[in-house]
Design a protein around this motif. Structure first.
Motif, PDB file in Angstrom:
ATOM      1  N   ALA A  82       1.733  11.492   1.272  1.00 11.81           N
ATOM      2  CA  ALA A  82       1.334  12.265   0.097  1.00 11.81           C
ATOM      3  C   ALA A  82      -0.166  12.513   0.093  1.00 11.81           C
ATOM      4  O   ALA A  82      -0.635  13.614  -0.233  1.00 11.81           O
ATOM      5  CB  ALA A  82       1.767  11.544  -1.172  1.00 11.81           C
ATOM      6  N   ALA A  83      -0.939  11.509   0.477  1.00 12.64           N
ATOM      7  CA  ALA A  83      -2.397  11.665   0.526  1.00 12.64           C
ATOM      8  C   ALA A  83      -2.831  12.641   1.607  1.00 12.64           C
ATOM      9  O   ALA A  83      -3.899  13.252   1.508  1.00 12.64           O
ATOM     10  CB  ALA A  83      -3.058  10.309   0.748  1.00 12.64           C
ATOM     11  N   GLY A  84      -2.014  12.788   2.646  1.00 11.02           N
ATOM     12  CA  GLY A  84      -2.366  13.662   3.761  1.00 11.02           C
ATOM     13  C   GLY A  84      -1.747  15.039   3.700  1.00 11.02           C
ATOM     14  O   GLY A  84      -1.889  15.817   4.651  1.00 11.02           O
ATOM     15  N   GLY A  85      -1.033  15.372   2.612  1.00  8.63           N
ATOM     16  CA  GLY A  85      -0.412  16.686   2.514  1.00  8.63           C
ATOM     17  C   GLY A  85       0.879  16.814   3.290  1.00  8.63           C
ATOM     18  O   GLY A  85       1.378  17.916   3.501  1.00  8.63           O
ATOM     19  N   VAL A  86       1.441  15.684   3.704  1.00 15.23           N
ATOM     20  CA  VAL A  86       2.711  15.676   4.438  1.00 15.23           C
ATOM     21  C   VAL A  86       3.835  15.507   3.424  1.00 15.23           C
ATOM     22  O   VAL A  86       3.908  14.487   2.731  1.00 15.23           O
ATOM     23  CB  VAL A  86       2.752  14.534   5.475  1.00 15.23           C
ATOM     24  CG1 VAL A  86       4.100  14.491   6.174  1.00 15.23           C
ATOM     25  CG2 VAL A  86       1.624  14.697   6.484  1.00 15.23           C
ATOM     26  N   LEU A 392      -7.528   3.952   3.976  1.00 10.48           N
ATOM     27  CA  LEU A 392      -6.225   4.515   4.317  1.00 10.48           C
ATOM     28  C   LEU A 392      -5.111   3.808   3.546  1.00 10.48           C
ATOM     29  O   LEU A 392      -5.171   2.611   3.296  1.00 10.48           O
ATOM     30  CB  LEU A 392      -5.970   4.395   5.821  1.00 10.48           C
ATOM     31  CG  LEU A 392      -6.898   5.205   6.734  1.00 10.48           C
ATOM     32  CD1 LEU A 392      -6.563   4.941   8.197  1.00 10.48           C
ATOM     33  CD2 LEU A 392      -6.813   6.696   6.429  1.00 10.48           C
ATOM     34  N   ARG A 393      -4.066   4.570   3.191  1.00  7.12           N
ATOM     35  CA  ARG A 393      -2.955   4.017   2.426  1.00  7.12           C
ATOM     36  C   ARG A 393      -1.934   3.297   3.311  1.00  7.12           C
ATOM     37  O   ARG A 393      -1.116   2.538   2.809  1.00  7.12           O
ATOM     38  CB  ARG A 393      -2.238   5.122   1.648  1.00  7.12           C
ATOM     39  CG  ARG A 393      -2.919   5.531   0.339  1.00  7.12           C
ATOM     40  CD  ARG A 393      -4.085   6.436   0.602  1.00  7.12           C
ATOM     41  NE  ARG A 393      -4.619   7.042  -0.613  1.00  7.12           N
ATOM     42  CZ  ARG A 393      -5.684   7.836  -0.608  1.00  7.12           C
ATOM     43  NH1 ARG A 393      -6.352   8.080   0.516  1.00  7.12           N
ATOM     44  NH2 ARG A 393      -6.100   8.375  -1.731  1.00  7.12           N
ATOM     45  N   SER A 394      -1.936   3.562   4.605  1.00  2.00           N
ATOM     46  CA  SER A 394      -1.020   2.882   5.509  1.00  2.00           C
ATOM     47  C   SER A 394      -1.291   1.381   5.511  1.00  2.00           C
ATOM     48  O   SER A 394      -2.436   0.946   5.329  1.00  2.00           O
ATOM     49  CB  SER A 394      -1.171   3.422   6.934  1.00  2.00           C
ATOM     50  OG  SER A 394      -0.775   4.767   7.016  1.00  2.00           O
ATOM     51  N   LYS A 395      -0.254   0.590   5.735  1.00  5.93           N
ATOM     52  CA  LYS A 395      -0.457  -0.855   5.860  1.00  5.93           C
ATOM     53  C   LYS A 395      -1.290  -1.174   7.090  1.00  5.93           C
ATOM     54  O   LYS A 395      -2.138  -2.075   7.068  1.00  5.93           O
ATOM     55  CB  LYS A 395       0.897  -1.567   5.939  1.00  5.93           C
ATOM     56  CG  LYS A 395       1.621  -1.702   4.617  1.00  5.93           C
ATOM     57  CD  LYS A 395       2.831  -2.617   4.758  1.00  5.93           C
ATOM     58  CE  LYS A 395       3.508  -2.847   3.422  1.00  5.93           C
ATOM     59  NZ  LYS A 395       4.653  -3.784   3.540  1.00  5.93           N
ATOM     60  N   SER A 396      -1.025  -0.460   8.181  1.00  8.04           N
ATOM     61  CA  SER A 396      -1.830  -0.605   9.397  1.00  8.04           C
ATOM     62  C   SER A 396      -2.895   0.479   9.406  1.00  8.04           C
ATOM     63  O   SER A 396      -2.649   1.605   8.953  1.00  8.04           O
ATOM     64  CB  SER A 396      -0.947  -0.495  10.636  1.00  8.04           C
ATOM     65  OG  SER A 396       0.000  -1.545  10.671  1.00  8.04           O
ATOM     66  N   ARG A 397      -4.055   0.179   9.933  1.00 10.35           N
ATOM     67  CA  ARG A 397      -5.172   1.120   9.849  1.00 10.35           C
ATOM     68  C   ARG A 397      -5.785   1.375  11.222  1.00 10.35           C
ATOM     69  O   ARG A 397      -6.983   1.502  11.371  1.00 10.35           O
ATOM     70  CB  ARG A 397      -6.210   0.588   8.864  1.00 10.35           C
ATOM     71  CG  ARG A 397      -5.645   0.560   7.439  1.00 10.35           C
ATOM     72  CD  ARG A 397      -6.479  -0.205   6.464  1.00 10.35           C
ATOM     73  NE  ARG A 397      -5.898  -0.119   5.124  1.00 10.35           N
ATOM     74  CZ  ARG A 397      -6.325  -0.815   4.076  1.00 10.35           C
ATOM     75  NH1 ARG A 397      -7.324  -1.670   4.226  1.00 10.35           N
ATOM     76  NH2 ARG A 397      -5.747  -0.687   2.902  1.00 10.35           N
ATOM     77  N   ASN A 398      -4.911   1.439  12.210  1.00  9.49           N
ATOM     78  CA  ASN A 398      -5.358   1.642  13.594  1.00  9.49           C
ATOM     79  C   ASN A 398      -5.579   3.121  13.879  1.00  9.49           C
ATOM     80  O   ASN A 398      -4.819   3.771  14.570  1.00  9.49           O
ATOM     81  CB  ASN A 398      -4.343   1.047  14.574  1.00  9.49           C
ATOM     82  CG  ASN A 398      -2.913   1.507  14.319  1.00  9.49           C
ATOM     83  OD1 ASN A 398      -2.394   1.351  13.224  1.00  9.49           O
ATOM     84  ND2 ASN A 398      -2.272   2.069  15.336  1.00  9.49           N
ATOM     85  N   THR A 399      -6.671   3.659  13.324  1.00 13.12           N
ATOM     86  CA  THR A 399      -7.003   5.055  13.544  1.00 13.12           C
ATOM     87  C   THR A 399      -8.181   5.188  14.491  1.00 13.12           C
ATOM     88  O   THR A 399      -9.168   4.453  14.365  1.00 13.12           O
ATOM     89  CB  THR A 399      -7.340   5.765  12.224  1.00 13.12           C
ATOM     90  OG1 THR A 399      -7.810   7.099  12.506  1.00 13.12           O
ATOM     91  CG2 THR A 399      -8.416   5.033  11.442  1.00 13.12           C
TER      92      THR A 399
END
Length: 424
Positions: A82-86, A392-399
């Motif tokens: 939702a935060a990313g427009g997906v 980031l809203r993801s639980k993992s933040r491996n960006t």
């Protein structure tokens, strides 16, 4: 509920870019208004001259339920989307256990319906356990809601098993998605072979491994007539084979991840494991060639290949670290690098992000036309920011984009005319 979006740059993948207003009623687009008087609505949103486009349909998202919920859940993935427009995530079956039975698939469908604010369409495994030995009950899984079948990054090496699965999928008009890497050549590789890999002392794989795997799959498509999607085409050497297959009338499409279009092999210079992907990042010449293929339509779909990994899996020596990167929230701003770099225009970008994946899966989404679902993203394509992965809203933040300067901020997301922005 009726919503009127006014003063918008309307990004329609089918009709191009116009300026005007959009009326939404009962979860669907009621009218696209480019001139004249505006109708009444219960809610009016002034888009302030920013872009309004179809919500992104992200093909190939990993949600780690069941089995690894600490990495990503449907709730956290939905918030990130939702935060990313997906507005639609098409999930992979590489879970623990694999999604290879109707019972497991039904669990996923139920959990997604309960927890995710965006649409979730699950894919199922092509073979049992994704082990490449025995195909799954494709018909039952399709009846239970599977939109496509894939063993994800595991290649079905037994050609007879794969050909039988393709033939059976063809009889049901089911879509098969495959990872095109010749498994013998790519085994143990963590980067693309070449001078840079040698200087870093890292095991590499030739770009030809992608071409070889694609050639095999194309031959099987000629034999079976199946519907087929290559999950990631990342090298220039694979493009002529893909073009010939399309020219020959085969039912084939191809995708690429945003990471392979915006990063290259030099980004792993300091052994940064957040840049370890599968397939590995390619040479700059490959990146440019694949970008041109996306702009021309040879490559159909642009996706995030969202793959959450926890800190313990990534904070390891490069060869030992897990592959993959999260991308639900960074897909749109990272893709804007292609627009600002003159590789593709906004309507072309949303053809790859929204319209083409919708068409491939037989969905109504991905377009700004009367009667289409009101799955929408409102964004500022020029807003600059520095990404902080802690947000980031993801639980993992491996960006791999932590600390990167990006442009393009999502201002609002709607699914079937309902705002999901507050869920972020």
């Amino acid at each position: 509920m009726s919503i009127l979006f006014t003063n918008a740059r309307l990004i329609d993948p089918e009709r191009g870019e116009t300026r005007g207003a959009l009326l939404v009623e009962d979860g669907r687009i009621k009218a696209v208004i480019e001139s004249g008087d505006l109708p009444q609505a219960e809610e009016v949103i002034d888009c302030r001259g920013k872009c309004l486009a179809p919500g992104i349909v992200d093909l190939g998202v990993k949600v780690s339920e069941p089995g690894e919920r600490h990495k990503e859940s449907f709730a956290s993935a939905g918030r990130a989307a939702a935060a990313g427009g997906v507005t639609t995530i098409v999930t992979r079956p590489d879970t623990l256990p694999s999604i290879d039975t109707p019972e497991t698939l039904e669990f996923v469908v139920r959990r997604a319906r309960e927890d995710s604010p965006v649409r979730v369409l699950p894919m199922a495994a092509l073979t049992k356990g994704r082990e490449g030995r025995e195909m799954t009950e494709i018909g039952f899984l399709r009846d239970a809601g599977a939109v496509a079948f894939t063993d994800c990054d595991r290649v079905v090496t037994d050609t007879k098993v794969f050909s039988r699965a393709l033939a059976y999928a063809r009889s049901l008009d089911a879509l098969v998605m495959a990872h095109v890497q010749e498994p013998g050549l790519s085994k143990g590789a963590v980067v693309t072979s070449g001078k840079f890999a040698s200087l870093r002392g890292l095991p590499g794989v030739s770009p030809m491994a992608e071409r070889m795997a694609l050639d095999r799959d194309i031959a099987l498509l000629e034999m079976t007539g199946a519907r087929y999607h290559a999950d990631q085409i990342t090298t220039a050497r694979a493009l002529p084979a893909l073009e010939r297959a399309k020219d020959n009338g085969l039912d084939i499409t191809a995708g690429v991840s945003v990471h392979h279009l915006t990063l290259n092999e030099l980004d792993v210079a300091d052994y940064r494991s957040f840049f370890k992907l599968k397939p590995p990042l390619r040479a700059e010449e490959d990146r440019m060639a694949v970008g041109e293929a996306l702009a021309s339509g040879l490559i159909d779909i642009l996706c995030s290949m969202h793959t959450p990994q926890d800190e313990e899996s990534k904070r390891l020596p490069f060869e030992e670290a897990a592959s993959g990167a999260v991308g639900l929230e960074t897909l749109l701003p990272a893709s804007m690098r292609l627009v600002h770099g003159g590789v593709i225009d906004l309507p072309g970008l949303f053809r790859a992000l929204s319209l083409n994946p919708s068409r491939r899966l037989g969905l109504e989404t991905g377009r700004l036309t009367e009667g289409a679902p009101a799955d929408l993203v409102w964004f500022d394509p020029d807003a600059p920011f520095v990404l902080d992965r802690a947000t980031l809203r993801s639980k993992s933040r491996n960006t791999p984009f932590d600390g990167a300067r990006l442009e393009g901020k999502v201002l609002g997301t709607w699914v079937a005319g309902r705002s999901v922005t507050e869920t972020c």
